[in-house]
Design an enzyme around this catalytic site. Sequence first.
Site, PDB file in Angstrom:
ATOM      1  CE  LYS A 128      -6.739   1.783  11.141  1.00 19.03           C
ATOM      2  NZ  LYS A 128      -5.639   0.866  10.844  1.00 19.03           N
TER       3      LYS A 128
ATOM      4  CE1 TYR B 114      -9.213   3.357   8.954  1.00 19.02           C
ATOM      5  CE2 TYR B 114      -9.427   5.638   9.671  1.00 19.02           C
ATOM      6  CZ  TYR B 114      -8.646   4.578   9.261  1.00 19.02           C
ATOM      7  OH  TYR B 114      -7.285   4.730   9.175  1.00 19.02           O
TER       8      TYR B 114
ATOM      9  N   GLY C  14       0.819  -1.217   0.000  1.00 16.77           N
ATOM     10  CA  GLY C  14       0.000   0.000   0.000  1.00 16.77           C
ATOM     11  C   GLY C  14       0.848   1.259   0.000  1.00 16.77           C
ATOM     12  CG  PHE C  15       0.313   6.137   0.592  1.00 16.00           C
ATOM     13  CD1 PHE C  15       1.460   6.665  -0.003  1.00 16.00           C
ATOM     14  CD2 PHE C  15      -0.358   6.912   1.554  1.00 16.00           C
ATOM     15  CE1 PHE C  15       1.937   7.921   0.352  1.00 16.00           C
ATOM     16  CE2 PHE C  15       0.120   8.167   1.904  1.00 16.00           C
ATOM     17  CZ  PHE C  15       1.264   8.670   1.314  1.00 16.00           C
ATOM     18  CB  ILE C  16       1.782   4.163   4.857  1.00 17.26           C
ATOM     19  CG1 ILE C  16       0.941   5.442   4.782  1.00 17.26           C
ATOM     20  CG2 ILE C  16       2.782   4.243   6.006  1.00 17.26           C
ATOM     21  CD1 ILE C  16       0.037   5.699   5.993  1.00 17.26           C
TER      22      ILE C  16
END
Length: 320
Positions: free
Chosen positions: A154, A150, A10-12
């Site tokens: 978390k 979401y 993914g991005f990170i």
Amino acid sequence: MKIIVTGGAGFIGSHVVSSLLSEGHEVTIIDDFNDFYDPSIKRSNIAFFPSSVDVVEIDLRNGVAVLGVFEKVGPDAVVHLAARAGVRPSIADPKLYIDTNITGTFHVLEAARRSGCQKIIFASSSSVYGLSKTVPFREDLPILQTLSPYAATKIAGEQLCGNYVNLHGMRIACLRFFTVYGPGQRPDLAIHSFTDSIENGRPIKQFGDGSTRRDYTYIDDIVQGVLGALSYVDGEGALFEIFNLGENETTTLAKLIAAIEKALGKKAVIERLPEQKGDMPLTAADITKARTLLGYSPSTPIREGIPKFVAWYRQLHSRN
Ligand code: NAD
């Protein structure tokens, strides 16, 4: 160290893997390459990694498969970044978020415990702060209410991490990322989607009157924080800690759009829409704790980061 990075395509994750490799770590990626956004972007994120990086394509919702990878690799540490991200899609499909982010995190923690891996980094989010009125947000603020499925997943993930530290003596750092951007940013996120629309003369959707504020964090700073956290859990610090990773600077939506317009040299056509349920009016990180314990030192303010992002975006599209 031998490190498993979940969500490493993914991005990170792909930025974190690059840095871990350059520091000489051995990396295994777990990623399911799902279609939350175009999976070919995820494939290209990892295309230039050396063949020593093992890429295991499994879904974290499958606990047996996750355990199998951990038993085979025998990792020293896990950087757990895989999740369904994004506030608005979590309102549309909360079950998917609960299954991936809560059950998936449980599977990672359990596989780590059973394979003797004690060091874990967990990607949490600024969204856990909800409507907190005390700004900037500090890690010890009581979290009484989150605003989206979401965010709830978390905070649940953080709680599970706390359990595993207490019950099984693991060392875990939960990192609350504040809106991350930079080269490779997810196409669904505002900076990327605004840039794409303004560049191509399409209207952008502005939810609310432009006064909402965010602490935007440049990807290189996030990576520095993740690596700092990894050294922290590898050392003798407290067993369970939560850290904000932000830039400690807030920008209004209107100013963000202006910064993108300036970097592109084009004006935005703005379609104004009502505020979205689940969105936070403000995020602002107090990063004193990360500075002190992780040596975190963010160095790219938004006025420098946006031109860098736009330069990356234009280079990418000039090749396509
Ligand atoms: P991303 O979607 O680019 O990366 C997540 C990766 O996890 C993807 O490659 C995806 O395929 C993988 N994944 C998702 N579900 C999976 C599953 N069931 N099994 C295996 N792999 C799965 O998102 P990102 O922006 O890089 O975010 C990484 C982490 O940071 C996430 O946990 C996200 O919640 C958190 N975070 C991100 C931001 C941000 O601004 N980008 C802010 C706060 C928190």
